[in-house]
Enzyme design. Structure first.
Site, PDB file in Angstrom:
ATOM      1  N   LYS A 171      53.160 -43.389 -40.135  1.00 31.78           N
ATOM      2  CA  LYS A 171      53.867 -43.990 -41.276  1.00 31.78           C
ATOM      3  C   LYS A 171      55.143 -44.721 -40.829  1.00 31.78           C
ATOM      4  O   LYS A 171      55.391 -45.843 -41.238  1.00 31.78           O
ATOM      5  CB  LYS A 171      54.241 -42.917 -42.317  1.00 31.78           C
ATOM      6  CG  LYS A 171      53.058 -42.163 -42.895  1.00 31.78           C
ATOM      7  CD  LYS A 171      53.471 -41.236 -44.037  1.00 31.78           C
ATOM      8  CE  LYS A 171      54.393 -40.120 -43.619  1.00 31.78           C
ATOM      9  NZ  LYS A 171      53.795 -39.135 -42.675  1.00 31.78           N
ATOM     10  N   ARG A 199      56.931 -36.495 -51.418  1.00 31.31           N
ATOM     11  CA  ARG A 199      56.184 -35.499 -50.649  1.00 31.31           C
ATOM     12  C   ARG A 199      55.737 -34.329 -51.513  1.00 31.31           C
ATOM     13  O   ARG A 199      55.075 -33.422 -51.016  1.00 31.31           O
ATOM     14  CB  ARG A 199      57.071 -34.973 -49.542  1.00 31.31           C
ATOM     15  CG  ARG A 199      56.628 -35.395 -48.139  1.00 31.31           C
ATOM     16  CD  ARG A 199      57.581 -34.726 -47.194  1.00 31.31           C
ATOM     17  NE  ARG A 199      57.259 -34.691 -45.828  1.00 31.31           N
ATOM     18  CZ  ARG A 199      57.709 -35.525 -44.904  1.00 31.31           C
ATOM     19  NH1 ARG A 199      58.394 -36.578 -45.258  1.00 31.31           N
ATOM     20  NH2 ARG A 199      57.450 -35.313 -43.646  1.00 31.31           N
ATOM     21  N   ARG A 236      54.716 -37.065 -28.961  1.00 30.89           N
ATOM     22  CA  ARG A 236      55.502 -38.175 -29.534  1.00 30.89           C
ATOM     23  C   ARG A 236      56.920 -38.176 -28.953  1.00 30.89           C
ATOM     24  O   ARG A 236      57.535 -37.137 -28.806  1.00 30.89           O
ATOM     25  CB  ARG A 236      55.579 -37.999 -31.054  1.00 30.89           C
ATOM     26  CG  ARG A 236      56.485 -39.006 -31.734  1.00 30.89           C
ATOM     27  CD  ARG A 236      56.225 -39.077 -33.203  1.00 30.89           C
ATOM     28  NE  ARG A 236      56.780 -37.957 -33.949  1.00 30.89           N
ATOM     29  CZ  ARG A 236      56.751 -37.885 -35.271  1.00 30.89           C
ATOM     30  NH1 ARG A 236      56.189 -38.855 -35.983  1.00 30.89           N
ATOM     31  NH2 ARG A 236      57.267 -36.852 -35.896  1.00 30.89           N
ATOM     32  N   ARG A 240      61.599 -34.982 -30.824  1.00 28.18           N
ATOM     33  CA  ARG A 240      62.189 -34.438 -32.042  1.00 28.18           C
ATOM     34  C   ARG A 240      62.134 -32.921 -32.011  1.00 28.18           C
ATOM     35  O   ARG A 240      61.161 -32.337 -31.549  1.00 28.18           O
ATOM     36  CB  ARG A 240      61.411 -34.945 -33.264  1.00 28.18           C
ATOM     37  CG  ARG A 240      61.972 -36.245 -33.802  1.00 28.18           C
ATOM     38  CD  ARG A 240      61.127 -36.810 -34.895  1.00 28.18           C
ATOM     39  NE  ARG A 240      60.782 -35.881 -35.954  1.00 28.18           N
ATOM     40  CZ  ARG A 240      60.189 -36.249 -37.087  1.00 28.18           C
ATOM     41  NH1 ARG A 240      59.912 -37.522 -37.293  1.00 28.18           N
ATOM     42  NH2 ARG A 240      59.884 -35.363 -38.000  1.00 28.18           N
ATOM     43  N   ARG A 279      54.167 -27.761 -40.319  1.00 24.15           N
ATOM     44  CA  ARG A 279      54.346 -29.009 -41.073  1.00 24.15           C
ATOM     45  C   ARG A 279      53.016 -29.519 -41.602  1.00 24.15           C
ATOM     46  O   ARG A 279      52.946 -30.055 -42.704  1.00 24.15           O
ATOM     47  CB  ARG A 279      55.033 -30.070 -40.191  1.00 24.15           C
ATOM     48  CG  ARG A 279      56.529 -29.804 -40.057  1.00 24.15           C
ATOM     49  CD  ARG A 279      57.130 -30.511 -38.861  1.00 24.15           C
ATOM     50  NE  ARG A 279      57.071 -31.949 -38.971  1.00 24.15           N
ATOM     51  CZ  ARG A 279      57.009 -32.760 -37.916  1.00 24.15           C
ATOM     52  NH1 ARG A 279      56.979 -32.293 -36.687  1.00 24.15           N
ATOM     53  NH2 ARG A 279      56.970 -34.055 -38.108  1.00 24.15           N
TER      54      ARG A 279
HETATM   55  P1  AMP Z   1      59.555 -36.787 -41.383  1.00 22.01           P
HETATM   56  O1  AMP Z   1      60.380 -37.526 -40.390  1.00 22.01           O
HETATM   57  O2  AMP Z   1      59.141 -37.628 -42.541  1.00 22.01           O
HETATM   58  O3  AMP Z   1      58.397 -36.064 -40.736  1.00 22.01           O
HETATM   59  O4  AMP Z   1      60.499 -35.646 -41.993  1.00 22.01           O
HETATM   60  C1  AMP Z   1      61.074 -34.633 -41.167  1.00 22.01           C
HETATM   61  C2  AMP Z   1      61.477 -33.445 -42.023  1.00 22.01           C
HETATM   62  O5  AMP Z   1      62.452 -33.853 -42.991  1.00 22.01           O
HETATM   63  C3  AMP Z   1      60.348 -32.823 -42.848  1.00 22.01           C
HETATM   64  O6  AMP Z   1      59.592 -31.885 -42.100  1.00 22.01           O
HETATM   65  C4  AMP Z   1      61.134 -32.175 -43.986  1.00 22.01           C
HETATM   66  O7  AMP Z   1      61.755 -30.982 -43.567  1.00 22.01           O
HETATM   67  C5  AMP Z   1      62.236 -33.201 -44.233  1.00 22.01           C
HETATM   68  N1  AMP Z   1      61.823 -34.225 -45.233  1.00 22.01           N
HETATM   69  C6  AMP Z   1      61.623 -35.555 -45.032  1.00 22.01           C
HETATM   70  N2  AMP Z   1      61.270 -36.170 -46.160  1.00 22.01           N
HETATM   71  C7  AMP Z   1      61.216 -35.212 -47.119  1.00 22.01           C
HETATM   72  C8  AMP Z   1      60.892 -35.205 -48.489  1.00 22.01           C
HETATM   73  N3  AMP Z   1      60.524 -36.330 -49.148  1.00 22.01           N
HETATM   74  N4  AMP Z   1      60.928 -34.019 -49.157  1.00 22.01           N
HETATM   75  C9  AMP Z   1      61.307 -32.877 -48.536  1.00 22.01           C
HETATM   76  N5  AMP Z   1      61.625 -32.809 -47.241  1.00 22.01           N
HETATM   77  C10 AMP Z   1      61.591 -33.956 -46.521  1.00 22.01           C
END
Ligand code: AMP
Length: 216
Positions: A16, A88, A122, A155, A166
């Site tokens: 994404k 989400r 990654r 990360r 996750r």
């Molecule tokens: P991502 O980079 O999108 O994988 O997000 C990393 C982490 O940030 C996720 O595992 C969540 O802990 C938090 N996070 C990101 N976007 C959201 C969202 N829309 N709602 C809740 N937690 C989020």
């Protein structure tokens, strides 16, 4: 027709972020990534960052209210956007729907095994933010970014235990959005195993077809 309002769906690691960055360059649409905003808050040590970090480190979702308060202003300001990592949960999708309609939701499909393989290898460039994969497209110089020679980092939530968590959280809380957008008639699906350039091409074709005046 105004500028496109696009939501990218799909499990963590589906691509994404990579796609959103490329679409933003091609279309000029604003790229809004809740994950990137949260990581920035964490690295600045802000109050929101300190609060969010405990959820992020465990692979859990940050509570809906913190997320919607953080992102709604950005969405209202933007004249067309690519949402990456938001919404989400069903609650977040409803909150989004109250602020703006969505023109197209694209689900990038990837299996659990592929998610685990991809995320464990990654890497992100500390300088330019470019995402690469040390297994599938190893950098020319070990540990350095091909684009800017910056240092590649992993990360903190891209470790096996957290990755599995996750994916489970995604299945339970986020995957139901696929049906929600399907019912709204805005859902499109793309195979996340295709090469990134091919995924991009398909997304661009969907955006153009979805827009009678060809303006993003
Ligand atoms: P991502 O980079 O999108 O994988 O997000 C990393 C982490 O940030 C996720 O595992 C969540 O802990 C938090 N996070 C990101 N976007 C959201 C969202 N829309 N709602 C809740 N937690 C989020």
């Amino acid at each position: 027709m105004g500028r496109k309002r696009l939501v990218l769906l799909g499990p963590p690691g589906a691509g994404k972020g990579t796609q959103a960055k490329m679409i933003a360059v091609k279309t000029g649409l604003v790229h809004l990534s809740t994950g990137d905003i949260l990581r920035d808050e964490v690295s600045r040590g802000s109050q929101l960052g300190q609060e969010a970090k405990q959820w992020m480190d465990r692979g859990d979702l940050v509570p809906d209210k913190l997320i919607t308060d953080m992102i709604e202003g950005e969405i209202s300001k933007a004249d067309g956007f690519i949402l990456d990592g938001f919404p989400r949960t069903i609650t977040q999708a409803k909150a989004l729907g109250e602020v703006t309609p969505v023109d197209i939701a694209i689900n990038i499909v990837l299996s659990r095994d592929d998610v685990i393989k991809r995320l464990s290898s990654r890497r992100t460039c500390r300088d330019c933010g470019r995402i690469c994969n040390s297994l599938f497209s190893p950098p020319q110089v070990d540990g350095r970014c091909d684009m800017c020679d910056g240092e590649l980092s992993q990360r903190s939530d891209d470790h096996p235990g957290v990755i599995r968590k996750r994916f489970d959280v995604y299945t339970r809380q986020t995957a139901p959005l696929i049906d929600l957008y399907r019912r709204q008639g805005t859902l499109q699906e793309i195979d996340g195993n295709l090469p990134p350039e091919e995924v991009l091409e398909r997304i661009m074709a969907l955006l153009v077809n979805d827009c009678s005046e060809n303006s993003y």
